[in-house]
Design a protein around this motif. Structure first.
Motif, PDB file in Angstrom:
ATOM      1  N   THR A  89      -7.101   2.673   6.132  1.00  0.00           N
ATOM      2  CA  THR A  89      -6.174   2.083   7.114  1.00  0.00           C
ATOM      3  C   THR A  89      -6.892   1.805   8.430  1.00  0.00           C
ATOM      4  O   THR A  89      -7.614   2.661   8.942  1.00  0.00           O
ATOM      5  CB  THR A  89      -4.974   3.023   7.332  1.00  0.00           C
ATOM      6  OG1 THR A  89      -4.173   3.012   6.146  1.00  0.00           O
ATOM      7  CG2 THR A  89      -4.118   2.597   8.514  1.00  0.00           C
ATOM      8  N   LEU A 100      -6.238   4.549  -0.324  1.00  0.00           N
ATOM      9  CA  LEU A 100      -5.857   3.656  -1.413  1.00  0.00           C
ATOM     10  C   LEU A 100      -6.207   2.228  -1.008  1.00  0.00           C
ATOM     11  O   LEU A 100      -5.760   1.752   0.024  1.00  0.00           O
ATOM     12  CB  LEU A 100      -4.360   3.769  -1.729  1.00  0.00           C
ATOM     13  CG  LEU A 100      -3.847   5.144  -2.139  1.00  0.00           C
ATOM     14  CD1 LEU A 100      -2.428   5.023  -2.705  1.00  0.00           C
ATOM     15  CD2 LEU A 100      -4.760   5.825  -3.151  1.00  0.00           C
ATOM     16  N   ASP A 153      -4.350   8.276   2.056  1.00  0.00           N
ATOM     17  CA  ASP A 153      -4.066   7.203   3.018  1.00  0.00           C
ATOM     18  C   ASP A 153      -3.501   6.004   2.269  1.00  0.00           C
ATOM     19  O   ASP A 153      -4.251   5.206   1.678  1.00  0.00           O
ATOM     20  CB  ASP A 153      -5.367   6.828   3.756  1.00  0.00           C
ATOM     21  CG  ASP A 153      -5.220   5.513   4.528  1.00  0.00           C
ATOM     22  OD1 ASP A 153      -6.249   5.007   5.021  1.00  0.00           O
ATOM     23  OD2 ASP A 153      -4.089   4.965   4.612  1.00  0.00           O
ATOM     24  N   ASN A 179       0.854  -1.212   0.000  1.00  0.00           N
ATOM     25  CA  ASN A 179       0.000   0.000   0.000  1.00  0.00           C
ATOM     26  C   ASN A 179       0.876   1.243   0.000  1.00  0.00           C
ATOM     27  O   ASN A 179       0.621   2.193  -0.753  1.00  0.00           O
ATOM     28  CB  ASN A 179      -0.909  -0.045   1.237  1.00  0.00           C
ATOM     29  CG  ASN A 179      -2.169   0.811   1.070  1.00  0.00           C
ATOM     30  OD1 ASN A 179      -2.415   1.708   1.871  1.00  0.00           O
ATOM     31  ND2 ASN A 179      -2.967   0.544   0.056  1.00  0.00           N
ATOM     32  N   PHE A 181      -1.931   1.320   5.213  1.00  0.00           N
ATOM     33  CA  PHE A 181      -2.187  -0.126   5.127  1.00  0.00           C
ATOM     34  C   PHE A 181      -3.323  -0.383   4.153  1.00  0.00           C
ATOM     35  O   PHE A 181      -4.279   0.385   4.067  1.00  0.00           O
ATOM     36  CB  PHE A 181      -2.582  -0.700   6.502  1.00  0.00           C
ATOM     37  CG  PHE A 181      -1.447  -0.804   7.469  1.00  0.00           C
ATOM     38  CD1 PHE A 181      -1.410  -0.001   8.590  1.00  0.00           C
ATOM     39  CD2 PHE A 181      -0.405  -1.694   7.247  1.00  0.00           C
ATOM     40  CE1 PHE A 181      -0.348  -0.081   9.479  1.00  0.00           C
ATOM     41  CE2 PHE A 181       0.655  -1.778   8.127  1.00  0.00           C
ATOM     42  CZ  PHE A 181       0.684  -0.969   9.247  1.00  0.00           C
ATOM     43  N   MET A 211      -7.937   0.312   0.696  1.00  0.00           N
ATOM     44  CA  MET A 211      -8.729   0.136   1.937  1.00  0.00           C
ATOM     45  C   MET A 211      -8.436   1.322   2.865  1.00  0.00           C
ATOM     46  O   MET A 211      -7.303   1.814   2.894  1.00  0.00           O
ATOM     47  CB  MET A 211      -8.297  -1.131   2.686  1.00  0.00           C
ATOM     48  CG  MET A 211      -8.877  -2.434   2.163  1.00  0.00           C
ATOM     49  SD  MET A 211     -10.677  -2.510   2.289  1.00  0.00           S
ATOM     50  CE  MET A 211     -10.922  -2.432   4.048  1.00  0.00           C
TER      51      MET A 211
HETATM   52  K   LIG Z   1      -4.848   2.596   2.706  1.00  0.00           K
END
Ligand SMILES: [K+]
Ligand SMILES: NC(=O)C1=CN([C@@H]2O[C@H](COP(=O)(O)OP(=O)(O)OC[C@H]3O[C@@H](n4cnc5c(N)ncnc54)[C@H](O)[C@@H]3O)[C@@H](O)[C@H]2O)[C@H](O)CC1
Length: 215
Positions: free
Chosen positions: A156, A152, A120, A59, A123, A154
């Motif tokens: 985090t 991005l 973001d 990620n 993660f 998901m």
């Molecule tokens: K993310």
């Protein structure tokens, strides 16, 4: 209804794509960054001062690649790593070499009130335990500030299968799902934290007989 995937299914499809096409993770990362740039450049987001928060795995690599593309498009962007970049994956280190070669500005500790947009990239689907306490505190503080976050793949802190919060999660206005939306951004708290899910094609190849578990 767009097909939802589990983490395991996403990892199978990514592996199948690289085996069948010979395309590397770096190529898929570049496709993810370019797809994200297209969404950001479509006019819905204020790009006057972008902060990319990058983690240390895949990620994060997406985020560093995006920071490079934004910088080369003359969009004001700074890149801040979350975690010790010396412990980052080789993919992140390769992306950082490219970002440094283009002169992407770095931030060490940002004021989350400053940016017009926060990316973001901490993660994604690899989240597999509760976030470290320090990061939980940081995300909870960020959620109380009036800012715009685009995640991005998901948001985090959200488990990509169950949608559960792993200690804390960063609330996004939109989530850019690479290839397929993950089940976790349609379930539980994940649905709220993901915001609008925008699915982007990154050139993945899915076997014709691939059995998706979520109908
Ligand atoms: K993310
Ligand atoms: N695989 C591909 O071909 C592509 C992946 N894409 C992007 O990569 C991420 C998935 O990357 P991955 O390295 O598997 O996981 P993350 O980046 O989400 O996490 C990094 C790393 O962090 C460790 N970890 C997990 N949970 C914790 C925690 N709570 N605290 C500390 N550390 C943690 C774990 O070792 C993870 O591996 C995917 O979402 C996409 O964004 C590309 O987009 C396309 C190609």
């Amino acid at each position: 209804m767009t097909q939802l995937v589990t983490v395991d299914e996403m990892q199978q499809i990514e592996a199948y794509t690289m085996e069948e096409s010979g395309l590397s993770t770096a190529v898929l990362t570049e496709r993810a960054a370019m797809a994200t740039l297209n969404v950001l450049a479509a006019g819905r987001f204020d790009l006057s001062k972008v902060l990319v928060l990058a983690g240390l795995g895949g990620n994060g690599a997406d985020g560093v690649a995006l920071a490079r593309l934004l910088h080369q498009a003359k969009i004001p962007v700074t890149l801040q790593f979350v975690g010790n970049v010396n412990r980052a994956s080789q993919a992140v280190k390769n992306q950082l070499k490219a970002a440094n070669a283009c002169g992407v500005p770095r931030a060490e500790k940002s004021d989350f009130k400053e940016p017009s947009l926060i990316i973001d990239a901490i993660f994604g689907i690899g989240l597999n335990k509760d976030l470290p306490d320090g990061l939980q505190k940081m995300l909870k503080a960020a959620n109380h500030i009036d800012n715009t976050v685009v995640a991005l793949d998901m948001p985090t802190g959200i488990d990509a299968d169950s949608g559960e919060v792993r200690g804390a999660a960063l609330k996004a206005k939109a989530t850019i799902a690479f290839g397929y939306p993950k089940a976790g951004c349609q379930r539980g708290q994940g649905k709220k934290m993901a915001g609008r899910v925008i699915t982007q094609n990154i050139g993945l190849i899915t076997a014709d007989d691939f059995a998706f578990s979520i109908q």
